[in-house]
Design a protein around this motif. Sequence first.
Motif, PDB file in Angstrom:
ATOM      1  N   VAL A 319       0.883  -1.161   0.000  1.00 20.97           N
ATOM      2  CA  VAL A 319       0.000   0.000   0.000  1.00 20.97           C
ATOM      3  C   VAL A 319       0.920   1.210   0.000  1.00 20.97           C
ATOM      4  O   VAL A 319       1.639   1.431   0.981  1.00 20.97           O
ATOM      5  CB  VAL A 319      -0.912   0.006   1.243  1.00 20.97           C
ATOM      6  N   PRO A 322       0.089   4.380   3.282  1.00 18.07           N
ATOM      7  CA  PRO A 322      -0.805   3.852   4.309  1.00 18.07           C
ATOM      8  C   PRO A 322      -1.466   4.979   5.084  1.00 18.07           C
ATOM      9  O   PRO A 322      -0.799   5.924   5.483  1.00 18.07           O
ATOM     10  CB  PRO A 322       0.117   3.050   5.228  1.00 18.07           C
ATOM     11  N   ALA A 323      -2.789   4.895   5.239  1.00 18.54           N
ATOM     12  CA  ALA A 323      -3.509   5.848   6.078  1.00 18.54           C
ATOM     13  C   ALA A 323      -3.842   5.150   7.380  1.00 18.54           C
ATOM     14  O   ALA A 323      -4.192   3.984   7.380  1.00 18.54           O
ATOM     15  CB  ALA A 323      -4.787   6.293   5.382  1.00 18.54           C
ATOM     16  N   GLY A 328       1.820   4.046   9.404  1.00 21.19           N
ATOM     17  CA  GLY A 328       1.847   2.599   9.209  1.00 21.19           C
ATOM     18  C   GLY A 328       0.779   1.870   9.992  1.00 21.19           C
ATOM     19  O   GLY A 328       0.677   0.661   9.908  1.00 21.19           O
ATOM     20  N   GLY A 329      -0.025   2.586  10.743  1.00 22.40           N
ATOM     21  CA  GLY A 329      -1.038   1.929  11.565  1.00 22.40           C
ATOM     22  C   GLY A 329      -2.142   1.327  10.713  1.00 22.40           C
ATOM     23  O   GLY A 329      -2.389   1.760   9.593  1.00 22.40           O
ATOM     24  N   VAL A 330      -2.811   0.322  11.232  1.00 26.36           N
ATOM     25  CA  VAL A 330      -3.866  -0.356  10.493  1.00 26.36           C
ATOM     26  C   VAL A 330      -5.200   0.058  11.087  1.00 26.36           C
ATOM     27  O   VAL A 330      -5.579  -0.381  12.156  1.00 26.36           O
ATOM     28  CB  VAL A 330      -3.681  -1.884  10.578  1.00 26.36           C
ATOM     29  N   ALA A 335      -7.820  -0.011   1.807  1.00 27.97           N
ATOM     30  CA  ALA A 335      -6.499   0.316   1.289  1.00 27.97           C
ATOM     31  C   ALA A 335      -6.398  -0.313  -0.097  1.00 27.97           C
ATOM     32  O   ALA A 335      -7.143  -1.224  -0.431  1.00 27.97           O
ATOM     33  CB  ALA A 335      -5.421  -0.246   2.211  1.00 27.97           C
TER      34      ALA A 335
ATOM     35  N   GLY B  67      -0.993  -5.373  13.351  1.00 24.35           N
ATOM     36  CA  GLY B  67      -1.788  -4.217  13.720  1.00 24.35           C
ATOM     37  C   GLY B  67      -1.020  -2.913  13.592  1.00 24.35           C
ATOM     38  O   GLY B  67      -1.602  -1.845  13.461  1.00 24.35           O
ATOM     39  N   GLU B  68       0.299  -2.984  13.657  1.00 20.92           N
ATOM     40  CA  GLU B  68       1.098  -1.759  13.631  1.00 20.92           C
ATOM     41  C   GLU B  68       1.775  -1.518  12.295  1.00 20.92           C
ATOM     42  O   GLU B  68       2.296  -0.433  12.044  1.00 20.92           O
ATOM     43  CB  GLU B  68       2.185  -1.826  14.719  1.00 20.92           C
ATOM     44  N   ASP B  69       1.832  -2.549  11.462  1.00 22.45           N
ATOM     45  CA  ASP B  69       2.619  -2.449  10.241  1.00 22.45           C
ATOM     46  C   ASP B  69       1.768  -2.961   9.074  1.00 22.45           C
ATOM     47  O   ASP B  69       1.789  -4.141   8.747  1.00 22.45           O
ATOM     48  CB  ASP B  69       3.895  -3.292  10.409  1.00 22.45           C
ATOM     49  N   LEU B  70       1.018  -2.016   8.451  1.00 23.94           N
ATOM     50  CA  LEU B  70       0.076  -2.393   7.389  1.00 23.94           C
ATOM     51  C   LEU B  70       0.761  -3.191   6.281  1.00 23.94           C
ATOM     52  O   LEU B  70       0.257  -4.215   5.827  1.00 23.94           O
ATOM     53  CB  LEU B  70      -0.561  -1.129   6.801  1.00 23.94           C
ATOM     54  N   ASN B  71       1.911  -2.733   5.831  1.00 26.18           N
ATOM     55  CA  ASN B  71       2.568  -3.383   4.694  1.00 26.18           C
ATOM     56  C   ASN B  71       3.431  -4.569   5.107  1.00 26.18           C
ATOM     57  O   ASN B  71       4.013  -5.234   4.246  1.00 26.18           O
ATOM     58  CB  ASN B  71       3.429  -2.365   3.944  1.00 26.18           C
TER      59      ASN B  71
END
Lengths: 363, 95
Positions: A319, A322-323, A328-330, A335, B67-71
């Motif tokens: 992505v 990332p928003a 980098g938070g989910v 996305a 949870g902390e690292d989307l990619n």
Amino acid sequence: MSRDGPVKCVVWDIDNTLLTGIYLESGDQPPGADPVLTAVLAELGERGILHALASRNPPEAAAYTARVTGWRFAAAECGWGDKSGALTRIAATLGIAVDALAFVDDDPYERAEVGLALPGVLVLSPEDAAEAAGWPEFSPPVITPEARRRGEMYAERQRRQAAERSFGGTREEFLASAGTQVRIAAATAADVPRLAELAARTRQFNSAAGRPGAELTQDWFRGLLAAPDREVATVRLRDAFGDDGMVGGCVIDRDAGTWAVPLVMMSCRAMGRGVIDALLAWLIRHAARAGARRLLIPCVASSRNVPLRLALAAAGFRVPEPAGPDDGGVGGNPATYQRDLSPPLPALPGRVSAPGEPGGDAA
Amino acid sequence: MSPPGGADAASVTDDLRAFLASATGRDELLRLPPGTALFGTAVGLDSLTGTLLLREIHRRFGVDVAGEDLNLDSLATLGTLAAFVAERARPQDGP
């Protein structure tokens, strides 16, 4: 009720639930099977719902219950620990989410313990369970041959896992030794019910799960088959242990230089067998062959679909911006995963046949 | 670099090696160099072993990598993952 989605497995208590009395207190004459609940076992089993046992009895009680109900249970947990622990282990054994379980017990204390520890589980008394066959949670919209064979496939899966544990080599070597065959092909009208079923039932590997406005119905799939710039592909899986039938699929939106994939999905039963990796690698190669330069896969990232996110990361999707609440938070926001299609392209293992690939159908 | 409550990256690296070796049944992973790509052919991390690894990290170190690292960039190599976990680890027992 915090759960959503269909129930995939019902976990049953034994004493005063599936049996009409208490197994250990009945001397030489253990109690018989409850006739109403035995009928519920069969009716839900026909719809592809699995059954498992969680009991404080010794393991013989599980074997006895299987015999008198005439049912082959996909898993059994016998012991003195909490029922919530038993349910968690059953979900792990079967490779399904804890939230896809229902739990039936006559003891209100046990029901309360599970309800508190695992709020996503549908908790029922035996009286509720007798009526539950009519509830939407137990009524998948379509019932396919794959669904009816689901109990058998879990037995095949257990034999396959035992063989893999004693195999010793890498997973890749095991897949080859088991004669694993992955077949990707263009979908036909006959595939539509199973595609819609997979779209409704998959969660860990479903890029459209949780996306607002995603209505992945049979009508939607039928419309796509007729649309000129769309492609729908199916993925089938078999090996020496059994034929899993259709375990996945995807939808492709062909638009000149940038192709989008509104849906990629796979049954979690196929996890660890190289299927999702093969599907993503084929999508990349297929789009690149047609001259596309970028491939986009919209996907709501969550804690539920971590397995799909891992497969996307392994296949080189990212992505770009990332928003989220912090860098980098989910945040559970939609996305868009992207991958550049310039060479080198991923290889496709020889066990995979696919449109446009050697040994596959024409693209 | 280890903030208060963090863990030592070298010991996290050893823990991750031990977990990968036991999850895959391949003892050679006990000697994996920190720069090895996890998704590459040497380790071959897939969605199954990856999910098990992230679950184990959450259980042992209290770090929710996904949870902390989307990619999931932290999963690039054994070393980057150990550093990511060590920096965020909090003690799992006691107050």
